[in-house]
Design a protein around this motif. Structure first.
Motif, PDB file in Angstrom:
ATOM      1  N   LEU A  17       0.821  -1.209   0.000  1.00 38.52           N
ATOM      2  CA  LEU A  17       0.000   0.000   0.000  1.00 38.52           C
ATOM      3  C   LEU A  17       0.856   1.261   0.000  1.00 38.52           C
ATOM      4  O   LEU A  17       0.577   2.215  -0.739  1.00 38.52           O
ATOM      5  CB  LEU A  17      -0.931  -0.006   1.217  1.00 38.52           C
ATOM      6  N   VAL A  18       1.906   1.287   0.822  1.00 39.17           N
ATOM      7  CA  VAL A  18       2.731   2.498   0.873  1.00 39.17           C
ATOM      8  C   VAL A  18       3.543   2.646  -0.407  1.00 39.17           C
ATOM      9  O   VAL A  18       3.832   3.772  -0.843  1.00 39.17           O
ATOM     10  CB  VAL A  18       3.640   2.496   2.123  1.00 39.17           C
ATOM     11  N   ALA A  19       3.886   1.530  -1.052  1.00 42.09           N
ATOM     12  CA  ALA A  19       4.584   1.619  -2.334  1.00 42.09           C
ATOM     13  C   ALA A  19       3.680   2.254  -3.388  1.00 42.09           C
ATOM     14  O   ALA A  19       4.095   3.158  -4.128  1.00 42.09           O
ATOM     15  CB  ALA A  19       5.040   0.232  -2.778  1.00 42.09           C
ATOM     16  N   ALA A  20       2.424   1.795  -3.460  1.00 43.36           N
ATOM     17  CA  ALA A  20       1.489   2.355  -4.440  1.00 43.36           C
ATOM     18  C   ALA A  20       1.196   3.818  -4.143  1.00 43.36           C
ATOM     19  O   ALA A  20       1.151   4.661  -5.055  1.00 43.36           O
ATOM     20  CB  ALA A  20       0.199   1.541  -4.443  1.00 43.36           C
ATOM     21  N   LYS A  21       0.978   4.140  -2.879  1.00 44.61           N
ATOM     22  CA  LYS A  21       0.700   5.530  -2.507  1.00 44.61           C
ATOM     23  C   LYS A  21       1.865   6.439  -2.889  1.00 44.61           C
ATOM     24  O   LYS A  21       1.671   7.553  -3.408  1.00 44.61           O
ATOM     25  CB  LYS A  21       0.419   5.604  -1.003  1.00 44.61           C
ATOM     26  N   THR A  22       3.099   5.991  -2.650  1.00 44.75           N
ATOM     27  CA  THR A  22       4.272   6.801  -2.972  1.00 44.75           C
ATOM     28  C   THR A  22       4.357   7.064  -4.472  1.00 44.75           C
ATOM     29  O   THR A  22       4.617   8.193  -4.912  1.00 44.75           O
ATOM     30  CB  THR A  22       5.548   6.098  -2.478  1.00 44.75           C
ATOM     31  N   GLY A 472      11.842  -5.754  11.923  1.00 47.25           N
ATOM     32  CA  GLY A 472      12.106  -4.680  12.864  1.00 47.25           C
ATOM     33  C   GLY A 472      10.907  -3.744  12.889  1.00 47.25           C
ATOM     34  O   GLY A 472       9.826  -4.088  12.407  1.00 47.25           O
ATOM     35  N   PRO A 473      11.050  -2.533  13.445  1.00 47.15           N
ATOM     36  CA  PRO A 473       9.951  -1.544  13.426  1.00 47.15           C
ATOM     37  C   PRO A 473       9.756  -1.041  11.994  1.00 47.15           C
ATOM     38  O   PRO A 473      10.362  -0.070  11.576  1.00 47.15           O
ATOM     39  CB  PRO A 473      10.464  -0.439  14.355  1.00 47.15           C
ATOM     40  N   TYR A 474       8.908  -1.727  11.224  1.00 50.15           N
ATOM     41  CA  TYR A 474       9.030  -1.617   9.773  1.00 50.15           C
ATOM     42  C   TYR A 474       8.156  -0.587   9.081  1.00 50.15           C
ATOM     43  O   TYR A 474       8.328  -0.341   7.891  1.00 50.15           O
ATOM     44  CB  TYR A 474       8.817  -2.985   9.121  1.00 50.15           C
ATOM     45  N   TRP A 475       7.225   0.070   9.739  1.00 47.30           N
ATOM     46  CA  TRP A 475       6.363   1.003   9.016  1.00 47.30           C
ATOM     47  C   TRP A 475       7.174   2.149   8.416  1.00 47.30           C
ATOM     48  O   TRP A 475       7.027   2.474   7.233  1.00 47.30           O
ATOM     49  CB  TRP A 475       5.262   1.528   9.936  1.00 47.30           C
ATOM     50  N   GLY A 476       8.014   2.775   9.202  1.00 44.41           N
ATOM     51  CA  GLY A 476       8.837   3.859   8.683  1.00 44.41           C
ATOM     52  C   GLY A 476       9.839   3.381   7.654  1.00 44.41           C
ATOM     53  O   GLY A 476      10.089   4.056   6.642  1.00 44.41           O
ATOM     54  N   ILE A 477      10.428   2.202   7.891  1.00 49.22           N
ATOM     55  CA  ILE A 477      11.402   1.660   6.935  1.00 49.22           C
ATOM     56  C   ILE A 477      10.720   1.339   5.614  1.00 49.22           C
ATOM     57  O   ILE A 477      11.269   1.612   4.534  1.00 49.22           O
ATOM     58  CB  ILE A 477      12.075   0.400   7.519  1.00 49.22           C
ATOM     59  N   MET A 478       9.519   0.763   5.657  1.00 48.80           N
ATOM     60  CA  MET A 478       8.794   0.472   4.414  1.00 48.80           C
ATOM     61  C   MET A 478       8.571   1.737   3.600  1.00 48.80           C
ATOM     62  O   MET A 478       8.731   1.744   2.374  1.00 48.80           O
ATOM     63  CB  MET A 478       7.448  -0.184   4.732  1.00 48.80           C
TER      64      MET A 478
END
Length: 788
Positions: A17-22, A472-478
């Motif tokens: 989702l974050v890839a598509a949004k970006t 890891g804490p992956y939301w920001g890293i994604m």
């Protein structure tokens, strides 16, 4: 005008989702045309989605059958400030002032649902499309193209095949693999395990009280029986599984006197630190003598930039050196305190924590260390080398300890494998030639691929990107990975494709070589995660892409923690995006205010957690000489009512002439008060020893904090946080000759553990007794001091 660059994205979880949004929103309209392929019929990946729930409330929706790896009620182990993307605030997902600091899994699913509704057009999503293979075509000297093949997944209609075997295909310019790391539960091949298979369960299937009940039934466990419940595997899932089993046994024993003959044993190959959800944070103030202390969510403390040396933050990648391990152990010892380290640093060795031969793991849990301290969980450092079934239907487990000594655990009833997941099946659609160039290893889940650009790509195949192949804490890293991939493809020439300078190619080659070196290093030197430096990774991503970090407070104040909200790109200029960022930053700034709800809630939760276990007490009264001594035990139980998060059964036993006699029985509960503020409080009610807890009377009083904790020196050189609280109750309406009570509490914390505490009760008669005699307002008191 050139056509949009077509991008196939595999997976509709957070990374997809974050890839598509970006791609859609961080660049001029028409630059990219992404398509998300998702085999399931809902977005969210591992995070459970309830498509029927369109509200913004915080109440858990009705439970429904859930076949995923994540229990909908499981809280995240990072706060909402880390479990977020930069341009959607939690305030836009859940209404009210009581947004959870650690959202439950279904709430994270709701967040993704709102994120998709806001940023991802429906035509971009192809749900129920399972990608079965892909090919990369490079013929004719033109830039490569990707052909994606898929089949339609039916929604498990009864009597029909689950898969439509007709294969369809489409060609794309680029491919993003966002199918996740946690694709398949992993169970190690231990000699004898297969013969005990009917009594072996993966930790991803052990979520709830009902799950554990079913597990014990399958294993033939009885309410009056005995045996050992073994958890194999360290890290976070091992601590969670062991704590879940311990809670079940504690609750059944305290409320129904059942399953008292069973024990929980936890076997882990490495030492590890157990970190609670809230940690102390002290910020020195120049204008006051005392140092105010806050208990903040662990990620706000652990990811604080003030912990790094001055200057640009560097990304640490590679084997963990002994010096690095010593620094980590010293930091946790100073943060958590000696008392917690005594039972929360499992297998830590000597007191200075410097003799470990392997890097310590980290487990995040509000219960595990206390279960160890109380004897409810018995950890063993070692490796399971054999399992032998016995005629009784149980088994023995052989363990090889760190020094080679053999340990045998008999009477094993069930085994829970908390041994993680593998990413291999999520990469199975890639062609062999591509996997070969990526140096794919089907046996090494730590480094399944050799990548550059911090796990996002490989310069030899620059038209494939990876988002979310990370632990890891992956939301920001994604989000950072999606930006890195998108920026590279944005700069690509429409005819010649992606081109790098010689300097860029050299740096990328060196990064891949560093990954190979780490892959081939001694496995004992590996950290918990391959790219475990979250702060360094986020800061380096931001610096490489020219993304500024938003200040947390005014200039000259603390640097603050690394969080996704603080990193907005130049492409995120839409007013709605900026508004979301401002809302999230305001909430973050408020969390660092000493009298904020976040600070009060963190301290209340920290105190409640630290009460767990057995205490020695001494009690004196104003009207009697001498003192009463004994033991008091806080036993965790499942909450009686859904509005409470946690609950203890409190039982006192006094010592009389070398014998012990039951004295008092109470219930301590943690949850929100009945006020609109949603304030979290500790509620205490007293119950007669012959009354079942479900029939206990209404709450006598609630414990309320009085001011912030203060850091004080107790005189022996050890610093403690002193916390004061009070509670009031009037029982005139319920008891003839009623009394007015006032309660004063003092808690002394060393790190995250309570070293001692006391309860002072003052009461005076405010009514008349059965003979019409007035109380006269005479003050009486009772003082109880508790120590470990």
């Amino acid at each position: 005008m050139s056509r949009p660059k077509k991008v196939a994205i595999i997976g509709a979880g957070p990374s997809g989702l974050v890839a598509a949004k970006t791609l859609l929103h961080n660049y001029p309209k028409g630059t990219f045309s992404p398509t998300i392929f998702e085999k399931g019929h809902e977005i969210g990946g591992l995070w459970p989605i309830d498509s029927r729930d369109n509200t913004k409330g915080t109440r858990t929706p009705p439970r429904r059958p859930h076949n995923g790896f994540v229990d909908p009620s499981m809280p995240t182990n990072q706060s909402r400030f880390t479990v977020t993307f930069s341009d959607l605030a939690w305030e836009s997902v859940i209404d009210g002032s009581d947004i959870p600091m650690f959202p439950q899994a279904w709430q994270a699913g709701k967040y993704l649902q709102v994120y998709a509704e806001r940023y991802i057009p429906k035509e971009t999503l192809r749900l129920g499309h399972r990608v079965v293979r892909s090919t990369r075509e490079t013929s004719g000297g033109s830039r490569p193209l990707w052909t994606i093949q898929w089949v339609l997944e039916r929604n498990n209609e009864k009597g029909k095949s689950p898969t439509d075997q007709v294969t369809e295909s489409e060609t794309f310019d680029y491919l993003i693999v966002a199918s996740g790391y946690f694709s398949k539960p992993y169970t190690p091949d231990i000699p004898g395990l297969s013969s005990f298979a009917g009594k072996v369960f993966h930790s991803s299937a052990i979520h709830t009280k009902e799950d554990i009940h079913l597990m014990l039934e399958k294993c033939g466990a009885t309410k009056g029986g005995s045996g050992k419940l073994i958890v194999i595997g360290g890290s976070i899932s091992g601590a969670e599984a062991a704590s879940a089993l311990a809670l079940f046994l504690s609750s059944m024993s305290a409320t129904a006197l059942q399953y008292r003959g069973y024990e929980v044993h936890h076997i882990c190959t490495r030492s590890f630190w157990t970190i609670p959800y809230y940690l102390p944070y002290a910020a020195p103030q120049d204008d006051i003598q005392e140092i105010p202390v806050q208990f903040l969510p662990l990620d706000l403390v652990l990811h604080d930039l003030a912990r790094r040396p001055p200057g640009p933050v560097q990304y640490n990648f590679g084997p963990v050196s002994q010096q690095q391990e010593i620094k980590v152990n010293e930091y946790f010892l100073s943060l958590l305190g000696d008392q917690h380290a005594g039972y929360g640093n499992i297998g830590g060795g000597s007191r200075d924590r410097t003799n470990n031969t392997q890097p310590s793991l980290i487990a995040i849990s509000d219960d595990y260390a206390e279960y160890v301290q109380s004897g409810s969980v018995r950890p063993t450092i070692g490796r399971v080398c054999a399992i032998n079934c016995t005629q009784s239907g149980q088994a023995t487990v052989d363990i090889k300890g760190p020094d080679g000594e053999m340990i045998t655990l008999p009477n094993v009833t069930a085994i829970v494998a908390a041994t993680g997941f593998t990413p291999f099946s999520s990469l199975s659609f890639l062609p062999e030639d591509v996997l070969s160039k990526l140096e794919y290893s089907h046996e090494d889940s730590y480094f399944p691929l050799i990548l550059d650009e911090k796990g996002t790509s490989n310069a030899e195949i620059p038209d494939i990107g990876f988002v979310g192949l990370y632990r890891g804490p992956y939301w920001g890293i994604m989000e950072m990975q999606a930006r890195r991939v998108a920026e590279t493809w944005y700069r690509a020439d429409s005819e010649k494709g992606i081109q790098f300078s010689m300097e860029e190619l050299k740096n990328k080659a060196q990064e891949r070589q560093n990954m190979r070196d780490y892959k081939n290093a001694d496995p004992d030197s590996r950290g918990q995660f391959p790219m475990g430096d979250y702060v360094g990774l986020m800061e380096t991503f931001a610096r490489d892409m020219g993304i500024p970090r938003a200040p947390l407070l005014e200039a000259g104040e603390r640097l603050g923690p690394v969080l996704p909200t603080r990193y907005m790109t130049e492409g995120q200029t839409k007013p709605s995006m900026l508004a979301e960022s401002h809302i999230a930053l305001a909430s973050l700034r408020d969390a660092f205010t000493h009298d904020s709800d976040t600070s009060k809630t963190g301290l209340t939760r920290a105190i409640f957690r630290a009460l767990h276990g057995t205490w020695n007490f001494s009690r004196v009264f104003s009207r009697y000489d001498g003192e009463v001594t004994g033991t008091a035990r806080f036993s965790p139980t499942y909450p009686t009512y859904p509005e409470y998060e946690r609950e203890y059964a409190y039982n006192e036993v006094k010592r009389v002439d070398r014998t012990q006699r039951p004295l008092d029985r109470s219930i301590y509960r943690l949850g929100q008060t009945g006020t609109d503020s949603g304030e979290v409080q500790i509620s205490i009610l007293h119950s007669d020893s012959d009354v079942e807890m479900e029939e206990a009377p209404l709450l006598p009083h609630e414990l309320r904090l009085v001011g912030p904790p203060r850091l004080e020196d107790e005189g022996s050189g050890r610093e403690q946080y002193v916390v004061r609280a009070e509670g009031c109750m009037s029982s005139e309406d319920d008891i003839p000759g009623g009394f007015e009570h006032s309660y004063e509490y003092v808690f002394r914390l060393e790190g995250v553990a309570i070293s001692s505490w006391e309860c002072n009760v003052k009461y005076k008669k405010i009514g008349t007794d059965n003979y019409g005699v007035s109380g006269g307002g005479v003050n009486e008191w009772r003082r109880t001091v508790y120590r470990r």
